[in-house]
Design a protein around this motif. Structure first.
Motif, PDB file in Angstrom:
ATOM      1  N   ASN A 155      17.568  12.972   1.044  1.00  0.00           N
ATOM      2  CA  ASN A 155      18.245  14.161   1.543  1.00  0.00           C
ATOM      3  C   ASN A 155      19.154  13.887   2.740  1.00  0.00           C
ATOM      4  OD1 ASN A 155      16.909  16.262  -0.193  1.00  0.00           O
ATOM      5  ND2 ASN A 155      15.133  15.263   0.688  1.00  0.00           N
ATOM      6  N   ALA A 156      19.303  12.639   3.115  1.00  0.00           N
ATOM      7  CA  ALA A 156      20.156  12.269   4.251  1.00  0.00           C
ATOM      8  C   ALA A 156      21.190  11.256   3.784  1.00  0.00           C
ATOM      9  CB  ALA A 156      19.309  11.676   5.370  1.00  0.00           C
ATOM     10  N   ASP A 157      22.367  11.285   4.415  1.00  0.00           N
ATOM     11  CA  ASP A 157      23.385  10.306   4.038  1.00  0.00           C
ATOM     12  C   ASP A 157      23.053   8.933   4.643  1.00  0.00           C
ATOM     13  OD1 ASP A 157      24.458  10.087   6.715  1.00  0.00           O
ATOM     14  OD2 ASP A 157      25.609  11.898   6.372  1.00  0.00           O
ATOM     15  N   LEU A 160      11.291   7.481   1.374  1.00  0.00           N
ATOM     16  CA  LEU A 160      11.496   8.308   0.190  1.00  0.00           C
ATOM     17  C   LEU A 160      12.877   8.007  -0.361  1.00  0.00           C
ATOM     18  CD1 LEU A 160      10.529  10.635  -1.672  1.00  0.00           C
ATOM     19  CD2 LEU A 160      11.673  12.199  -0.083  1.00  0.00           C
ATOM     20  N   THR A 161      12.940   7.502  -1.589  1.00  0.00           N
ATOM     21  CA  THR A 161      14.209   7.196  -2.261  1.00  0.00           C
ATOM     22  C   THR A 161      14.241   7.929  -3.596  1.00  0.00           C
ATOM     23  OG1 THR A 161      13.395   5.266  -3.475  1.00  0.00           O
ATOM     24  CG2 THR A 161      14.226   4.879  -1.230  1.00  0.00           C
ATOM     25  N   ASP A 162      15.321   7.742  -4.335  1.00  0.00           N
ATOM     26  CA  ASP A 162      15.445   8.352  -5.663  1.00  0.00           C
ATOM     27  C   ASP A 162      14.309   7.923  -6.588  1.00  0.00           C
ATOM     28  OD1 ASP A 162      17.787   9.299  -4.653  1.00  0.00           O
ATOM     29  OD2 ASP A 162      19.100   8.180  -5.980  1.00  0.00           O
ATOM     30  N   ASN A 163      13.714   6.777  -6.311  1.00  0.00           N
ATOM     31  CA  ASN A 163      12.627   6.251  -7.140  1.00  0.00           C
ATOM     32  C   ASN A 163      11.257   6.728  -6.686  1.00  0.00           C
ATOM     33  OD1 ASN A 163      14.412   4.764  -8.744  1.00  0.00           O
ATOM     34  ND2 ASN A 163      14.472   3.150  -7.211  1.00  0.00           N
ATOM     35  N   TYR A 218      22.608  21.287  -8.884  1.00  0.00           N
ATOM     36  CA  TYR A 218      21.724  20.427  -9.672  1.00  0.00           C
ATOM     37  C   TYR A 218      21.254  19.224  -8.861  1.00  0.00           C
ATOM     38  CZ  TYR A 218      23.123  23.359 -13.522  1.00  0.00           C
ATOM     39  OH  TYR A 218      23.329  24.436 -14.332  1.00  0.00           O
ATOM     40  N   ALA A 219      22.141  18.648  -8.053  1.00  0.00           N
ATOM     41  CA  ALA A 219      21.744  17.527  -7.204  1.00  0.00           C
ATOM     42  C   ALA A 219      20.733  17.989  -6.167  1.00  0.00           C
ATOM     43  CB  ALA A 219      22.956  16.904  -6.527  1.00  0.00           C
ATOM     44  N   ALA A 220      20.946  19.166  -5.594  1.00  0.00           N
ATOM     45  CA  ALA A 220      19.996  19.712  -4.610  1.00  0.00           C
ATOM     46  C   ALA A 220      18.636  19.938  -5.265  1.00  0.00           C
ATOM     47  CB  ALA A 220      20.529  21.003  -4.014  1.00  0.00           C
ATOM     48  N   ALA A 221      18.637  20.448  -6.486  1.00  0.00           N
ATOM     49  CA  ALA A 221      17.374  20.674  -7.200  1.00  0.00           C
ATOM     50  C   ALA A 221      16.692  19.345  -7.498  1.00  0.00           C
ATOM     51  CB  ALA A 221      17.631  21.449  -8.490  1.00  0.00           C
ATOM     52  N   ASP A 222      17.474  18.328  -7.899  1.00  0.00           N
ATOM     53  CA  ASP A 222      16.914  16.995  -8.155  1.00  0.00           C
ATOM     54  C   ASP A 222      16.299  16.410  -6.884  1.00  0.00           C
ATOM     55  OD1 ASP A 222      17.723  17.152 -10.786  1.00  0.00           O
ATOM     56  OD2 ASP A 222      19.496  15.880 -10.498  1.00  0.00           O
ATOM     57  N   ARG A 223      17.014  16.516  -5.755  1.00  0.00           N
ATOM     58  CA  ARG A 223      16.507  15.983  -4.498  1.00  0.00           C
ATOM     59  C   ARG A 223      15.246  16.719  -4.061  1.00  0.00           C
ATOM     60  NH1 ARG A 223      21.934  16.347  -3.164  1.00  0.00           N
ATOM     61  NH2 ARG A 223      21.488  18.033  -1.707  1.00  0.00           N
ATOM     62  N   ILE A 258      12.366  15.418  -6.188  1.00  0.00           N
ATOM     63  CA  ILE A 258      11.963  14.082  -5.743  1.00  0.00           C
ATOM     64  C   ILE A 258      11.143  14.191  -4.456  1.00  0.00           C
ATOM     65  CG2 ILE A 258      12.827  11.910  -4.779  1.00  0.00           C
ATOM     66  CD1 ILE A 258      15.176  12.176  -6.791  1.00  0.00           C
ATOM     67  N   SER A 259      11.583  15.059  -3.535  1.00  0.00           N
ATOM     68  CA  SER A 259      10.876  15.253  -2.263  1.00  0.00           C
ATOM     69  C   SER A 259       9.473  15.783  -2.496  1.00  0.00           C
ATOM     70  CB  SER A 259      11.654  16.203  -1.354  1.00  0.00           C
ATOM     71  OG  SER A 259      12.914  15.683  -1.048  1.00  0.00           O
ATOM     72  N   LEU A 260       9.332  16.780  -3.374  1.00  0.00           N
ATOM     73  CA  LEU A 260       8.019  17.345  -3.662  1.00  0.00           C
ATOM     74  C   LEU A 260       7.107  16.301  -4.295  1.00  0.00           C
ATOM     75  CD1 LEU A 260       8.706  20.930  -5.033  1.00  0.00           C
ATOM     76  CD2 LEU A 260       7.682  20.292  -2.866  1.00  0.00           C
ATOM     77  N   GLU A 261       7.627  15.565  -5.263  1.00  0.00           N
ATOM     78  CA  GLU A 261       6.807  14.542  -5.912  1.00  0.00           C
ATOM     79  C   GLU A 261       6.410  13.444  -4.936  1.00  0.00           C
ATOM     80  OE1 GLU A 261       8.999  13.243  -9.333  1.00  0.00           O
ATOM     81  OE2 GLU A 261       8.819  15.191 -10.327  1.00  0.00           O
ATOM     82  N   GLY A 262       7.314  13.086  -4.010  1.00  0.00           N
ATOM     83  CA  GLY A 262       7.008  12.051  -3.029  1.00  0.00           C
ATOM     84  C   GLY A 262       5.909  12.465  -2.077  1.00  0.00           C
ATOM     85  N   LEU A 263       5.937  13.744  -1.684  1.00  0.00           N
ATOM     86  CA  LEU A 263       4.906  14.223  -0.760  1.00  0.00           C
ATOM     87  C   LEU A 263       3.607  14.464  -1.481  1.00  0.00           C
ATOM     88  CD1 LEU A 263       7.016  16.631   1.438  1.00  0.00           C
ATOM     89  CD2 LEU A 263       6.155  14.383   2.035  1.00  0.00           C
TER      90      LEU A 263
END
Length: 175
Positions: A91-93, A124-127, A162-167, A170-175
């Motif tokens: 979620n950060a550049d 936390l990354t895309d993976n 859609y990118a915001a929803a994807d991020r 990913i954030s929810l799954e990571g936590l």
């Protein structure tokens, strides 16, 4: 992320890890169905008060004094707290992540790298989320593991909602 936001983030993580530690360890059940209470005493707008003894406390149940059967004073350094510092590369550049890494490294190496509580790092990354080793009170060791970790490029290609929803997912799954 400026230093104030980083410190706020670390405090939130600290509180969350403390709450998690309390929730994950169920209170000991005694044979007489007692109740365990964790108490922090602080003056109004002040730091916690230390050096309190059992006689400094009164337990009331429906205004009736109850006997304190066990008492143990614990200062902050003895509390069962573990800190997890998460660097959010989803979620950060790239520039913000680089700045965050630098600030986390400074935090870890403060006081010669002697941390007050066991701390671990995660990214936390895309993976998903990846931890960078075990919990440690050696901030220099943790800083070295952070120096060795390379954050890759993002793989999310969609933009907008859609990118915001994807991020978010990913954030929810990571936590």
């Amino acid at each position: 992320m400026n230093v104030r936001r980083l410190l706020l983030f670390l405090v939130v993580l600290f509180v969350a890890s403390a709450a998690s530690a309390q929730q994950s360890a169920p209170p000991a059940q005694s044979g007489n169905s007692g109740i365990d209470l964790d108490v922090v005493v602080a003056r109004k707008n002040g730091p916690p008060v230390g050096d309190l003894q059992q006689q400094d406390f009164t337990i009331l149940d429906n205004k009736t004094p109850q006997t304190i059967t066990s008492f143990k004073a614990v200062d902050g350094s003895q509390a069962p707290i573990e800190v997890l510092v998460v660097i959010d590369a989803v979620n950060a550049d790239y520039h913000t992540v680089a700045f965050d890494r630098d600030q986390v490294d400074k935090f870890l190496r403060t006081e010669g790298g002697d941390l007050a509580h066991p701390t671990a790092l995660a990214v936390l990354t895309d993976n998903g989320i990846q931890t960078l080793g075990d919990f440690s009170k050696d901030g220099n060791k943790l800083g070295a593991s952070l120096d060795q970790y390379t954050v890759g490029l993002r793989f999310l290609h969609r933009g907008g909602f859609y990118a915001a929803a994807d991020r978010f997912q990913i954030s929810l799954e990571g936590l």
